[in-house]
Design an enzyme around this catalytic site. Structure first.
Site, short mmCIF file in Angstrom:
data_model
loop_
_atom_site.label_atom_id
_atom_site.label_comp_id
_atom_site.label_asym_id
_atom_site.label_seq_id
_atom_site.Cartn_x
_atom_site.Cartn_y
_atom_site.Cartn_z
N GLY A 198 37.82 16.28 21.90
CA GLY A 198 38.29 14.92 22.12
C GLY A 198 37.11 13.98 22.20
CB THR A 220 29.28 18.04 30.64
OG1 THR A 220 29.74 18.17 29.28
CG2 THR A 220 27.80 18.37 30.70
CB ALA A 221 34.65 19.98 30.73
NE ARG A 222 37.94 16.93 35.77
CZ ARG A 222 37.25 15.85 35.47
NH1 ARG A 222 35.97 15.97 35.11
NH2 ARG A 222 37.81 14.66 35.49
CD GLU A 257 32.75 25.13 54.23
OE1 GLU A 257 32.81 24.66 53.09
OE2 GLU A 257 33.21 24.55 55.22
CG HIS A 272 31.51 15.70 38.39
ND1 HIS A 272 32.64 16.44 38.65
CD2 HIS A 272 31.85 14.85 37.38
CE1 HIS A 272 33.61 16.06 37.83
NE2 HIS A 272 33.16 15.09 37.06
CB ALA A 290 27.80 14.78 32.36
#
Length: 313
Positions: A148, A225-227, A269, A288, A290
């Site tokens: 996309g 660089t997405a999720r 954690e 996060h 990018a």
């Protein structure tokens, strides 16, 4: 029409919406419950990732006509339920696609040339030339999953290199002059580099796991660089240890909160797999960002304004 702004954005967003005749209210501190108590007063919402807009929230938004998401992904919004209620969902992937393309290329070149490792060593008085001999991108095959806005931007950035760029996407006929669309099997057979450019959906969550990695014919470099939830981190670490994955550039992580603003409340954690990533010399991490440039902040805001204007003015 009255718009409630739930996150701070570039000033042009408020200024231009004011000029178009919208009434703009800002609320950057109220809890979700407090916002729900007054949301029926508003025709529009502008949000980044402050909280999830779910069915319960939408049921209380009885006058809502649109939700503007100042970003690319919309997984924090129940888009299907919003559509049933006649609410228009407006996102802005056009606004930060160039930034994501540049950041992805920067990560790849840094990994290939060991820039992060070399920089740290020189700062500590080490001058190790042979140990920091890099590799060249020319002659490699770069495979993209998702073609996309973001995938297309990265492919365009690769035009100056002597590389083959291929992509896999669930939509047909998305390839262009910068990238050849192929089957997932062909991508896994040919890719030297894998770059993810997919939204967060049930299909992409935990997509890159041990089984997926083992289907690649050769060892490869991984960029995301997405999720973050697209990669099972513990499986990636296993692959890095084996050399099945040669290195990774990760702008997003499995452990991110839904707001994308932080990771862990305390060191206890921290998962063992993440501890490995932060110590690995062949892994580059960024928080996060990018699509988080000076220019994209303005472009994202302008995209939202333009789409609201086109739809509601």
């Amino acid at each position: 029409m009255k718009i409630l702004h739930l996150d701070t954005n570039h000033p042009l967003l408020l200024n231009q919406l004011n000029d178009l005749g919208f009434t703009n209210h800002e609320d950057y501190t109220s809890s979700k419950e407090e916002v729900e108590a007054k949301i029926a007063l508003y025709d529009g919402i502008i949000i980044r990732s402050r909280f999830t807009i779910d069915a319960s929230f939408l049921d209380k938004a009885t006058q809502l006509k649109f939700i503007g998401r100042v970003g690319a992904g919309v997984e924090n919004i129940d888009g299907e339920y919003a559509a049933k209620k006649g609410i228009t969902l407006i996102a802005a992937p056009e606004g930060n696609r160039n930034a994501v393309g540049e950041h992805t290329l920067g990560m790849l070149l840094s990994l290939f040339n060991k820039l992060q490792k070399a920089d740290k060593e020189v700062r500590n008085g080490k001058w190790l030339r042979e140990e920091n001999r890099g590799i060249e991108l020319d002659g490699k095959t770069v495979g993209l999953i998702g073609y996309g806005n973001m995938g297309k931007s990265f492919a365009k950035k690769l035009k100056g290199f002597d590389v083959e760029v291929i992509c896999y996407d669930i939509k047909p006929n998305v390839g262009d002059e910068n990238c050849t669309q192929v089957s997932l099997q062909e991508l896994q057979e040919k890719a030297d580099v894998l770059s993810l450019h997919t939204p967060q959906t049930p299909l992409t969550t935990n997509m890159v796991n041990s089984d997926f990695i083992h289907q690649f014919r050769k060892s490869f470099w991984l960029l995301n660089t997405a999720r973050g939830k697209s990669i099972v981190t513990k499986d990636l670490v296993k692959a890095l240890k084996k050399g099945t994955v040669l290195g990774a550039g990760l702008d997003v992580l499995e452990y991110e909160k839904k707001s994308f603003e932080n990771l862990f409340s305390n060191a206890q954690e921290m998962p063992e797999a993440f501890q490995y990533l932060i110590e690995a010399e062949n892994v580059i991490l960024s928080p996060h960002v990018a699509g988080w440039t000076i220019e994209s902040k303005q472009k994202l805001a302008q995209t939202i304004v333009d789409k609201i204007k086109q739809k509601f003015c």
